[in-house]
Design a protein around this motif. Structure first.
Motif, mmCIF file in Angstrom:
data_model
loop_
_atom_site.group_PDB
_atom_site.id
_atom_site.type_symbol
_atom_site.label_atom_id
_atom_site.label_comp_id
_atom_site.label_asym_id
_atom_site.label_seq_id
_atom_site.Cartn_x
_atom_site.Cartn_y
_atom_site.Cartn_z
ATOM 1 N N THR A 15 0.827 -1.196 0.000
ATOM 2 C CA THR A 15 0.000 0.000 0.000
ATOM 3 C C THR A 15 0.864 1.250 0.000
ATOM 4 O O THR A 15 2.011 1.229 0.453
ATOM 5 N N ASP A 16 0.309 2.324 -0.512
ATOM 6 C CA ASP A 16 0.925 3.650 -0.422
ATOM 7 C C ASP A 16 -0.104 4.523 0.278
ATOM 8 O O ASP A 16 -1.035 5.036 -0.352
ATOM 9 N N PRO A 17 -0.005 4.685 1.599
ATOM 10 C CA PRO A 17 -1.092 5.240 2.402
ATOM 11 C C PRO A 17 -1.565 6.642 2.028
ATOM 12 O O PRO A 17 -2.724 6.975 2.235
ATOM 13 N N ASN A 18 -0.683 7.459 1.473
ATOM 14 C CA ASN A 18 -1.086 8.828 1.159
ATOM 15 C C ASN A 18 -0.971 9.169 -0.323
ATOM 16 O O ASN A 18 -0.961 10.340 -0.698
ATOM 17 N N ALA A 19 -0.895 8.138 -1.169
ATOM 18 C CA ALA A 19 -0.755 8.380 -2.615
ATOM 19 C C ALA A 19 -1.961 9.120 -3.182
ATOM 20 O O ALA A 19 -1.832 9.967 -4.068
ATOM 21 N N PHE A 20 -3.151 8.804 -2.679
ATOM 22 C CA PHE A 20 -4.369 9.409 -3.211
ATOM 23 C C PHE A 20 -4.478 10.897 -2.855
ATOM 24 O O PHE A 20 -5.154 11.652 -3.546
ATOM 25 N N ASN A 21 -3.793 11.304 -1.783
ATOM 26 C CA ASN A 21 -3.884 12.699 -1.352
ATOM 27 C C ASN A 21 -3.468 13.663 -2.458
ATOM 28 O O ASN A 21 -4.129 14.674 -2.709
ATOM 29 N N LYS A 22 -2.359 13.373 -3.115
ATOM 30 C CA LYS A 22 -1.855 14.256 -4.168
ATOM 31 C C LYS A 22 -2.822 14.285 -5.349
ATOM 32 O O LYS A 22 -3.082 15.346 -5.927
ATOM 33 N N GLU A 23 -3.355 13.121 -5.705
ATOM 34 C CA GLU A 23 -4.316 13.039 -6.815
ATOM 35 C C GLU A 23 -5.542 13.896 -6.515
ATOM 36 O O GLU A 23 -6.030 14.637 -7.388
ATOM 37 N N LEU A 24 -6.045 13.804 -5.298
ATOM 38 C CA LEU A 24 -7.211 14.584 -4.909
ATOM 39 C C LEU A 24 -6.885 16.077 -4.880
ATOM 40 O O LEU A 24 -7.676 16.904 -5.348
ATOM 41 N N THR A 25 -5.735 16.419 -4.342
ATOM 42 C CA THR A 25 -5.337 17.829 -4.271
ATOM 43 C C THR A 25 -5.247 18.437 -5.665
ATOM 44 O O THR A 25 -5.708 19.566 -5.896
#
Length: 259
Positions: free
Chosen positions: A143-153
């Protein structure tokens, strides 16, 4: 109040601003540092919707929780060993709280917030690994726990900073409708949507509702919930077209009740 102003207001209030939650998060960090003062734990940090500012207050979603990863030294143990270690930590520092294992996490249920404590290890080849679901043949899941954060930002920035408010509104509908979608999956669905000709939160909400779909393989009640959402929004649009803003607002509150 118009439909747009009601949605704007809802998006504003459906933001977690509870100081007690921040205090609990700070306390958790300090207690973890104290309990694991040796080299057993390499790192620990919050991830998930709380770090994306898409987490709802409890009054909008009674199951709101904070995901918190504890990265253990990778000594080759099986996941249950680390889960047991976290259970011991919680029992030592939160003896009066409700604690239970909900594989692959330890759930710490406080009065005002729930923490999902996720044990992890770091592998130089695979990155972070967390316990795999019980029906999985593997012990660990990459898993990459915060990978989605950048996509959402990025999506939020490219869309008038209205994607995060939109997500909060739709997550409120989702919770009120009985959790048609898993929270994380729903956020990803919204980020993958296309928003042409949208300029305000009402435009984005209408566009998103048009794009929400459920698979025919899903439970029938989920299809009914989404159909109700779409039909209600259609009625709201008709009231607006007929210059009946008060009726439009009342109709909207059937799926997004005022709190």
């Amino acid at each position: 109040m118009t439909v747009r102003s009601y949605l704007d207001s809802l998006a504003t209030y459906a933001v977690l601003k509870d100081a007690t939650v921040n205090t609990s998060l700070s306390t958790l960090k300090k207690r973890l540092n104290y309990y694991y003062s040796t080299d057993k734990v390499n790192d620990h940090f919050a991830f998930g919707s709380n770090t994306r500012y898409t987490m709802l207050p409890r009054k909008y979603d009674r199951y709101s929780d904070i995901d918190y990863m504890i990265v253990f030294e990778n000594t080759g143990y099986q996941p249950q060993t680390y889960l047991n270690s976290l259970r011991s930590f919680v029992n030592a520092h939160y003896s009066n709280s409700e604690v239970k294992q909900s594989h692959p996490t330890i759930k710490l249920d406080l009065n005002h917030i729930t923490f999902e404590l996720v044990p992890a290890v770091y592998n130089i080849f695979y990155g972070y690994q967390i316990p795999a679901p019980t029906n999985n043949y593997e012990s660990w899941l990459n898993t990459d726990p915060n990978a989605f954060n950048k996509e959402l930002t990025n999506k939020n920035t490219q869309n008038n900073y209205l994607i995060k408010p939109l997500i909060r509104i739709l997550k409120y509908w989702n919770a009120n409708a009985g959790y048609v979608f898993d929270s994380y999956t729903f956020e990803k669905k919204i980020v993958n949507m296309y928003f042409y000709g949208c300029y305000n939160i009402k435009d984005y909400f209408y566009s998103a509702v048009d794009q929400i779909q459920v698979s025919y393989l899903e439970a029938k009640w989920k299809e009914i919930a989404v159909t109700k959402l779409k039909n209600t929004v259609s009625n709201v649009k008709n009231f607006e077209k007929d210059e009946m803003p008060y009726s439009a607002e009342i109709e909207l509150k059937k799926i997004l009740p005022e709190i």
